[in-house]
Design an enzyme around this catalytic site. Structure first.
Site, PDB file in Angstrom:
ATOM      1  N   TYR A   1      -9.888   6.037  -8.556  1.00 28.15           N
ATOM      2  CA  TYR A   1      -8.527   6.104  -7.983  1.00 28.15           C
ATOM      3  C   TYR A   1      -7.532   5.176  -8.681  1.00 28.15           C
ATOM      4  CZ  TYR A   1     -10.062   2.600  -4.320  1.00 28.15           C
ATOM      5  OH  TYR A   1     -10.536   1.544  -3.615  1.00 28.15           O
ATOM      6  N   GLU A   2      -6.273   5.360  -8.391  1.00 33.04           N
ATOM      7  CA  GLU A   2      -5.166   4.678  -9.096  1.00 33.04           C
ATOM      8  C   GLU A   2      -5.199   4.986 -10.594  1.00 33.04           C
ATOM      9  OE1 GLU A   2      -3.107   3.700  -7.149  1.00 33.04           O
ATOM     10  OE2 GLU A   2      -4.218   3.139  -5.352  1.00 33.04           O
ATOM     11  N   GLY A   3      -5.555   6.197 -10.947  1.00 34.77           N
ATOM     12  CA  GLY A   3      -5.695   6.565 -12.360  1.00 34.77           C
ATOM     13  C   GLY A   3      -7.128   6.356 -12.798  1.00 34.77           C
TER      14      GLY A   3
END
Lengths: 595, 595
Positions: free
Chosen positions: A442-444
């Site tokens: 997550y978050e890229g």
């Protein structure tokens, strides 16, 4: 149940001896009064809160998970989560590094990162609730109107209200340009939002009285793709001017995901049904505004895996000293016992030291990065602010991806120390592994971090940021070049620095001919850079520890950990560089149909 | 829900083109009539059973788990497990490679391994029930008295009864010398066993009418340590001479473990309360007898991770072709769609090809090893039997540890292909990762496998077994030395062979001075040897594929996979060799108290 002792000694070493943060703060009007004693007092209290209040909740959260009431759309968090959150708010922990103008304590960000490392060691799933609020706070602080700031920031600062980031939709995560949620302008200047979001962490829960959603959506006349995305604030309850709660807004949790880990955190499917919203920042500039939040969040994800690495290490060490099994190959070490403690076995030590080195290196990097963020915000010197911001831009994807990959490796090695018991839920080790896996996504995803590093941050400015960091490495190498005792650290550091320079130039040439070369090399390249940064920070730590090793066993342990790192972990670069240089052809040769 | 298609084409390639098993069988009286058509027909039916009957149960088993009734000590397996097991027994699948003398079909072991690869792709948790029975069958077949064989083997062959291995106790797993379960001789020549066992897979369940436990315990006059352990057979119900079931024996499941994965398999705590038992083999020779079973089980664990690697790969490929996200860095590949399928991205291909290469390499190694087992059992030539047994002894720890480490890497990469969706239970990818983790631990942790390889199998006979394998590598390199097209494979193979020889000699010298050097290098050494074996088998496959690449896309895909392996995975040896050579000092330098 796993145990946790806040690693205050190593934090203090990093902050006071390696970074000398109090001296740095003295030059900043905003933080000039933050001295060593203040820092240590905050760390100690934060550690107590994490270890005593939050840590006992972690296995409970994993076992119970969150429950959605489909009638009311309300989510019940696991037993004890709400009471602990209440204590968090009452203790003012959410306000630690927030702006005093909105009720914050105005302390440096690096202290907040120390708090978050400890909270994540205690329970990543619990910590995500306040952690996401802090991201929403930062985004509104940077891009909100005065009215939005007045309405939301005091409550987000105190933690009475929490925040989310609503980006992902079922058909798009990495590729936000595809998103479809619609925003319709209303005559009063507000908007109505309609659409569906997924994977919204802390998207609904019973910890705070209101939830402030930051939502990406598309205006009717927006250009297609990522240039047509706007950012909105969508509260669960519409706040009145006096901050009391008004009507329930049309934003609901429709389902909870069943996940591999972080069961205690509610991962929500969210539907927006004409939800009332106000615009944050300029129309169609939503991605840029969201990136403020995302960069902070990426550092935050690094802290999650740092926290997991540390707590997994501590528990594996305790088990390895306690568990008796086999004799040392070099002869019995505890002849009075039926077998030796397994910490005598070299490979058990390899597992433990892998986690230890990744925790200590990760802490040094995370705190170094957080101090850069403080400098970028609060330095009086514009050049210093700019340099700090450039270095931080370079390091952010490394903090996110390198620390989370390392956390996956480290928590799995620590599980391995327990043998079969590591696989059993009651010991808590397998939860750390399951929780750690999401941090790589997550978050890229870590692939996206790697593309950001190589494509944008390094090749995108012709290596200017990398040269900034390289100059620091070279300066240190030159300073220590005549110090005999430092050769074991400085030589491999200098060697790796040269190799990174050469590799970067090569990849730049190849990328010029074929952009797929960036995608083919990026993941390996990021790990090489991660090792360069670790080698630099560890060499700096070794410089200090060499001088003090006679005084205190802490420094002898530090040196042993650093020597392990250079002998056993840094050699990964030999593999990574070969792989990075082998290019795109072995990846792209197979026809899609043949997979 | 995950999908599964049996990889019949690659199995046939390995069996018929690489190993030419039908020719090998022709020289064995026992298997002389096993021809290509028979093999293919068995594989096809086995694949149908795995894909159609077993695969749908895998998510069900994970979700429901097993339930213990504390009153009756009976375990209920997940919905559908029992019916599928019934079909397994009725189809005669359990009898495939068993001795015709006891009702088996007498087919080669390599076919049984193919069956088990497919069953494990379908559901590892389900497959452990028949898998452990097969281990008990082998142990009694090799060491049982005529009476024990007559009583147990026909029912174990058919699968009407199942089997277990009861080794581990709460205070000992790796170190079985510490075990405490007591065996008291009875006047009638039988024994009464009392004690506690843990981690007993398939230790209690509702699939079979009886469970045949093979239990390690200590006789009253036994010497201490591993030389005082005896093996016993302890049936759940005492069988009458006519094989009907008699009284319930005093062996009970007292609790089930809550685990990271393989939820569908009952991991039992077992108490023995004066359980009736008969001795298997000689008194105090129990570990040796159990090792027959353990060696088979170690190959079996390799098959588990091979199965997981294959099924994870298949599902990740399907997702990567379907999921649209971002444009290729080198320009749009599906301009008619809103974005390109993610299989265009080099790093997604890296993840996919990692799993594919580990599946294909693992299959080649597993089948090569299984054929050695057939040769060791059934060859008419004594030299061939001995050579096969020696090579297999060398390869067994590699199959167990290398394939299970690779399975952990591969399933995690395949989860990564799904981004956030990989973390969500409904896609099934995270289950593969959780299931895969145990394979690195049970039947001897991978550290124990590495010590077995380096300490016992290589240094223990002064490298004789390794030279046997090395001669095969050298012979192939010499044969292909003048083949221009083969240089890209033969050169790195020859190079790695030389490096392994050199590394082995070095480690031998160091171990002579300090046995901890074996423990420090073993894990890295095993992976280097794993790559040597893969490089050899892949080079042999490349030789075949080069000739046929114009005929059939299968061979072009094979070559692309092999080239990926040599470019992107083999370079791991550069890291491993450096780490192995850096020795014990960086691991042993830190005082235990400083951890």
């Amino acid at each position: 149940m796993p145990q946790y002792t806040p690693p205050l000694r190593d934090m203090q070493f990093v902050l006071h001896e390696m970074l000398q943060v109090a001296d740095v703060f003295q030059a900043m009007p905003r933080h000039a009064d933050v001295d060593v004693d203040t820092i240590n007092a905050v760390l100690e209290e934060a550690g107590k809160f994490a270890a005593q209040v939050v840590a006992p909740l972690n296995p409970v959260g994993d076992r119970e998970g969150c429950k959605l009431d489909k009638e009311t759309h309300e989510v019940r968090t696991p037993s004890g989560f709400k009471a602990a959150y209440q204590q968090f708010v009452e203790g003012g922990w959410g306000a630690l590094s927030c702006d005093p103008e909105h009720g914050g304590q105005g302390l440096p960000i690096v202290l907040n990162q120390c708090l978050y490392e400890m909270l994540n060691s205690a329970s990543q799933a619990w910590t995500m609730y306040p952690g996401l609020s802090h991201g929403a706070y930062e985004c509104l602080h940077a891009h909100g109107t005065e009215e939005q700031k007045a309405l939301y920031l005091p409550k987000l600062t105190s933690g009475e209200w929490s925040g989310t980031m609503c980006l992902t939709e079922p058909h798009c995560g990495t590729d936000l340009g595809l998103l479809r949620t619609k925003a319709e302008p209303q005559p009063d200047g507000s908007y109505r939002l309609t659409g569906q979001k997924i994977f919204i962490s802390a998207g609904e829960h019973d910890l705070a009285e209101n939830i402030v959603h930051l939502v990406l959506a598309r205006l009717p006349d927006a250009p297609p793709g990522s240039k047509g995305i706007s950012l909105f604030v969508v509260p669960k309850f519409l706040p009145q001017a006096d901050s009391s709660l008004g009507a329930r807004n049309g934003i609901f949790c429709s389902a909870l995901e069943h996940k591999m880990g972080i069961h205690g955190n509610a991962t929500c499917q969210i539907v927006l049904e004409g939800a009332h919203a106000t615009l944050v920042g300029e129309p169609n500039q939503g991605l840029q505004a969201m990136f403020v939040m995302m960069n902070a969040a990426r550092l935050g994800v690094g802290m999650q895996s740092l926290g997991l690495t540390e707590v997994a290490y501590q528990n594996a060490v305790a088990y390895a000293k306690d568990r008796l099994q086999m004799r040392a190959l070099s002869g019995p070490k505890a002849p009075d016992k039926p077998a030796d403690p397994i910490i005598v076995h070299p490979d058990v030590r390899r597992m433990l030291l892998t986690a230890r080195a990744y925790a200590e290196g990760g802490r040094a990097l995370a705190m170094y990065s957080a101090l850069l963020l403080d400098q970028a915000h609060a330095s009086e010197d514009e050049d210093e602010r700019n340099e700090a911001a450039e270095l931080l831009a370079l390091l952010t994807p490394i903090v996110k991806a390198f620390l989370t990959d390392n956390g996956w490796i480290a928590t799995s090695e620590c599980l391995g120390v327990f043998g079969g018991h590591g696989y059993i839920a009651e010991w808590g080790m397998e939860q750390f592994v399951r929780d750690a896996r999401i941090n790589m996504i997550y978050e890229g995803t870590n692939t996206i971090q790697a593309l950001d590093l190589l494509g944008r941050k390094v090749l995108g400015d012709n290596g200017a940021r990398l040269k900034l960091f390289g100059a620091k490495v070279r300066e240190f190498v030159e300073e220590e070049g005549v110090n005999e005792a430092m050769q074991e650290f400085v030589n491999p550091l200098a060697d790796l620095g040269d190799k990174v320079t050469k590799l970067t130039t090569e990849l730049g040439f190849k990328a010029f001919q074929n952009r797929d070369e960036v995608g083919a090399a990026a993941v390996d390249y990021l790990r090489v850079c991660g090792h360069l940064v670790f080698a630099y920070l560890f060499a700096k730590q070794a410089r200090i520890a060499l001088d003090k090793q006679e005084q205190d066993a802490f420094y002898r342990a530090k040196l042993a950990t650093i020597r392990f790192y250079f002998a056993k972990l840094l050699p990964e670069t030999a593999m990574l560089i070969r792989r990075a240089r082998s290019g795109a052809q072995p990846l792209m040769a197979m026809d899609e149909a043949l997979f």
